[in-house]
Design a protein around this motif. Structure first.
Motif, PDB file in Angstrom:
ATOM      1  N   GLY A 287       2.386   3.159   0.460  1.00 48.13           N
ATOM      2  CA  GLY A 287       1.003   2.784   0.172  1.00 48.13           C
ATOM      3  C   GLY A 287       0.799   2.456  -1.294  1.00 48.13           C
ATOM      4  O   GLY A 287       0.126   1.486  -1.642  1.00 48.13           O
ATOM      5  N   GLY A 288       1.407   3.258  -2.159  1.00 52.66           N
ATOM      6  CA  GLY A 288       1.324   2.991  -3.595  1.00 52.66           C
ATOM      7  C   GLY A 288       1.997   1.683  -3.970  1.00 52.66           C
ATOM      8  O   GLY A 288       1.492   0.930  -4.807  1.00 52.66           O
ATOM      9  N   ALA A 289       3.140   1.414  -3.331  1.00 52.25           N
ATOM     10  CA  ALA A 289       3.831   0.141  -3.578  1.00 52.25           C
ATOM     11  C   ALA A 289       2.944  -1.025  -3.154  1.00 52.25           C
ATOM     12  O   ALA A 289       2.859  -2.045  -3.855  1.00 52.25           O
ATOM     13  CB  ALA A 289       5.165   0.107  -2.827  1.00 52.25           C
ATOM     14  N   GLY A 290       2.266  -0.860  -2.032  1.00 45.62           N
ATOM     15  CA  GLY A 290       1.350  -1.908  -1.579  1.00 45.62           C
ATOM     16  C   GLY A 290       0.208  -2.128  -2.558  1.00 45.62           C
ATOM     17  O   GLY A 290      -0.179  -3.268  -2.822  1.00 45.62           O
ATOM     18  N   LEU A 291      -0.314  -1.034  -3.122  1.00 45.78           N
ATOM     19  CA  LEU A 291      -1.388  -1.162  -4.112  1.00 45.78           C
ATOM     20  C   LEU A 291      -0.913  -1.906  -5.357  1.00 45.78           C
ATOM     21  O   LEU A 291      -1.634  -2.734  -5.912  1.00 45.78           O
ATOM     22  CB  LEU A 291      -1.919   0.214  -4.505  1.00 45.78           C
ATOM     23  N   ALA A 292       0.313  -1.606  -5.795  1.00 46.52           N
ATOM     24  CA  ALA A 292       0.846  -2.285  -6.980  1.00 46.52           C
ATOM     25  C   ALA A 292       1.046  -3.774  -6.694  1.00 46.52           C
ATOM     26  O   ALA A 292       0.717  -4.629  -7.532  1.00 46.52           O
ATOM     27  CB  ALA A 292       2.163  -1.641  -7.405  1.00 46.52           C
ATOM     28  N   PHE A 293       1.558  -4.094  -5.506  1.00 48.46           N
ATOM     29  CA  PHE A 293       1.735  -5.498  -5.117  1.00 48.46           C
ATOM     30  C   PHE A 293       0.383  -6.193  -5.057  1.00 48.46           C
ATOM     31  O   PHE A 293       0.210  -7.288  -5.588  1.00 48.46           O
ATOM     32  CB  PHE A 293       2.456  -5.569  -3.762  1.00 48.46           C
ATOM     33  N   GLN A 294      -0.591  -5.538  -4.422  1.00 44.84           N
ATOM     34  CA  GLN A 294      -1.931  -6.098  -4.310  1.00 44.84           C
ATOM     35  C   GLN A 294      -2.535  -6.330  -5.694  1.00 44.84           C
ATOM     36  O   GLN A 294      -3.130  -7.370  -5.950  1.00 44.84           O
ATOM     37  CB  GLN A 294      -2.836  -5.173  -3.500  1.00 44.84           C
ATOM     38  N   ALA A 295      -2.364  -5.358  -6.578  1.00 45.77           N
ATOM     39  CA  ALA A 295      -2.927  -5.479  -7.924  1.00 45.77           C
ATOM     40  C   ALA A 295      -2.345  -6.673  -8.665  1.00 45.77           C
ATOM     41  O   ALA A 295      -3.070  -7.419  -9.324  1.00 45.77           O
ATOM     42  CB  ALA A 295      -2.689  -4.186  -8.701  1.00 45.77           C
ATOM     43  N   GLY A 296      -1.028  -6.851  -8.541  1.00 43.88           N
ATOM     44  CA  GLY A 296      -0.389  -7.985  -9.213  1.00 43.88           C
ATOM     45  C   GLY A 296      -0.871  -9.320  -8.689  1.00 43.88           C
ATOM     46  O   GLY A 296      -1.181 -10.242  -9.454  1.00 43.88           O
TER      47      GLY A 296
ATOM     48  N   SER B 210      -4.520  -9.910  -9.664  1.00 48.11           N
ATOM     49  CA  SER B 210      -4.634 -10.283 -11.073  1.00 48.11           C
ATOM     50  C   SER B 210      -4.351 -11.767 -11.257  1.00 48.11           C
ATOM     51  O   SER B 210      -5.061 -12.452 -11.996  1.00 48.11           O
ATOM     52  CB  SER B 210      -3.673  -9.444 -11.911  1.00 48.11           C
ATOM     53  N   GLN B 211      -3.332 -12.247 -10.584  1.00 44.67           N
ATOM     54  CA  GLN B 211      -2.977 -13.671 -10.661  1.00 44.67           C
ATOM     55  C   GLN B 211      -4.112 -14.532 -10.095  1.00 44.67           C
ATOM     56  O   GLN B 211      -4.495 -15.530 -10.697  1.00 44.67           O
ATOM     57  CB  GLN B 211      -1.688 -13.909  -9.891  1.00 44.67           C
ATOM     58  N   LEU B 212      -4.652 -14.123  -8.960  1.00 40.67           N
ATOM     59  CA  LEU B 212      -5.772 -14.862  -8.365  1.00 40.67           C
ATOM     60  C   LEU B 212      -7.010 -14.795  -9.256  1.00 40.67           C
ATOM     61  O   LEU B 212      -7.770 -15.760  -9.337  1.00 40.67           O
ATOM     62  CB  LEU B 212      -6.105 -14.301  -6.982  1.00 40.67           C
TER      63      LEU B 212
ATOM     64  N   ALA C 137     -10.793  -9.552  -1.828  1.00 37.16           N
ATOM     65  CA  ALA C 137      -9.833  -8.529  -1.394  1.00 37.16           C
ATOM     66  C   ALA C 137     -10.521  -7.482  -0.520  1.00 37.16           C
ATOM     67  O   ALA C 137      -9.998  -7.089   0.528  1.00 37.16           O
ATOM     68  CB  ALA C 137      -9.177  -7.866  -2.605  1.00 37.16           C
ATOM     69  N   TYR C 138     -11.678  -7.031  -0.942  1.00 45.90           N
ATOM     70  CA  TYR C 138     -12.397  -6.017  -0.178  1.00 45.90           C
ATOM     71  C   TYR C 138     -12.885  -6.585   1.148  1.00 45.90           C
ATOM     72  O   TYR C 138     -12.852  -5.909   2.177  1.00 45.90           O
ATOM     73  CB  TYR C 138     -13.571  -5.466  -1.001  1.00 45.90           C
ATOM     74  N   SER C 139     -13.331  -7.839   1.165  1.00 48.25           N
ATOM     75  CA  SER C 139     -13.825  -8.464   2.391  1.00 48.25           C
ATOM     76  C   SER C 139     -12.712  -8.648   3.411  1.00 48.25           C
ATOM     77  O   SER C 139     -12.889  -8.348   4.598  1.00 48.25           O
ATOM     78  CB  SER C 139     -14.462  -9.826   2.083  1.00 48.25           C
ATOM     79  N   VAL C 140     -11.570  -9.152   2.971  1.00 50.66           N
ATOM     80  CA  VAL C 140     -10.434  -9.343   3.881  1.00 50.66           C
ATOM     81  C   VAL C 140      -9.960  -7.987   4.402  1.00 50.66           C
ATOM     82  O   VAL C 140      -9.678  -7.827   5.595  1.00 50.66           O
ATOM     83  CB  VAL C 140      -9.287 -10.121   3.193  1.00 50.66           C
ATOM     84  N   GLY C 141      -9.901  -6.986   3.519  1.00 50.82           N
ATOM     85  CA  GLY C 141      -9.516  -5.641   3.938  1.00 50.82           C
ATOM     86  C   GLY C 141     -10.499  -5.057   4.938  1.00 50.82           C
ATOM     87  O   GLY C 141     -10.107  -4.447   5.942  1.00 50.82           O
ATOM     88  N   ALA C 142     -11.791  -5.264   4.691  1.00 53.95           N
ATOM     89  CA  ALA C 142     -12.818  -4.753   5.607  1.00 53.95           C
ATOM     90  C   ALA C 142     -12.706  -5.437   6.970  1.00 53.95           C
ATOM     91  O   ALA C 142     -12.835  -4.781   8.014  1.00 53.95           O
ATOM     92  CB  ALA C 142     -14.209  -4.955   5.013  1.00 53.95           C
ATOM     93  N   ALA C 143     -12.448  -6.735   6.976  1.00 52.45           N
ATOM     94  CA  ALA C 143     -12.291  -7.465   8.243  1.00 52.45           C
ATOM     95  C   ALA C 143     -11.073  -6.947   9.018  1.00 52.45           C
ATOM     96  O   ALA C 143     -11.144  -6.756  10.242  1.00 52.45           O
ATOM     97  CB  ALA C 143     -12.166  -8.968   7.981  1.00 52.45           C
ATOM     98  N   ALA C 144      -9.974  -6.698   8.310  1.00 50.08           N
ATOM     99  CA  ALA C 144      -8.769  -6.177   8.960  1.00 50.08           C
ATOM    100  C   ALA C 144      -9.035  -4.788   9.544  1.00 50.08           C
ATOM    101  O   ALA C 144      -8.632  -4.483  10.680  1.00 50.08           O
ATOM    102  CB  ALA C 144      -7.609  -6.131   7.966  1.00 50.08           C
ATOM    103  N   LEU C 145      -9.729  -3.951   8.787  1.00 53.82           N
ATOM    104  CA  LEU C 145     -10.055  -2.610   9.281  1.00 53.82           C
ATOM    105  C   LEU C 145     -11.026  -2.651  10.455  1.00 53.82           C
ATOM    106  O   LEU C 145     -10.920  -1.839  11.383  1.00 53.82           O
ATOM    107  CB  LEU C 145     -10.630  -1.755   8.151  1.00 53.82           C
TER     108      LEU C 145
END
Length: 148
Positions: free
Chosen positions: A15-24, A27-29, A42-50
């Motif tokens: 999960g932490g690795a996923g957070l680091a990947f997501q953060a990187g 940041s680029q986006l 990011a929050y909207s796509v995550g909310a839709a997936a959940l």
């Protein structure tokens, strides 16, 4: 440590690795479309997936939310703030420094929650070894940030 506890430890690392990947990636986006915009995306796509997972796999009772004190709903803002802060900080101090600094904040609050058994957590007092673990984390942040 029990075998299933190792599984949860590995899941936490993943999960932490996923957070680091997501953060990187965020940041680029963020450089292209804006910090707040990417955090919202990011929050909207995550909310839709959940939402989809909840509909198809959920076994809980979403209506029980009305039984909680309304201030507890604020924690969603903390998740959004975390995404926003990482998008903002990574271009300035780097991914590793940002992630470890966030971990420092998480461990400080985690130690307090564990020590006092807050929010239903099992009491786990702050000991010398746990304090040393935190000190080593601070030292790692210092070493990662030193190059600045």
């Amino acid at each position: 440590m029990k075998m299933n506890n190792w599984l949860f430890l590995l899941l936490s690392i993943a999960g932490g690795a996923g957070l680091a990947f997501q953060a990187g990636v965020n940041s680029q986006l963020g450089k292209k479309i804006g910090t707040i915009e990417v955090a919202f995306l990011a929050y909207s796509v995550g909310a839709a997936a959940l939402l989809l997972l909840m509909i198809f796999l959920g076994k809980g009772d979403p209506s029980a939310i009305s039984s909680f004190p309304k201030w507890k709903l604020f924690v969603g803002v903390l998740g959004a703030a975390y995404i926003f802060v990482t998008i903002l900080c990574i271009p300035k101090i780097g991914t590793a420094s940002t992630i470890v600094a966030a971990m420092v904040g998480q461990v400080i609050i985690g130690l307090i929650i564990d020590h006092f058994g807050l929010f239903g957590a099992q009491e786990n007092p702050i000991t010398l070894s746990r304090s040393m673990g935190f000190i080593l984390l601070l030292f790692s942040l210092f070493l990662l940030f030193l190059k600045r």
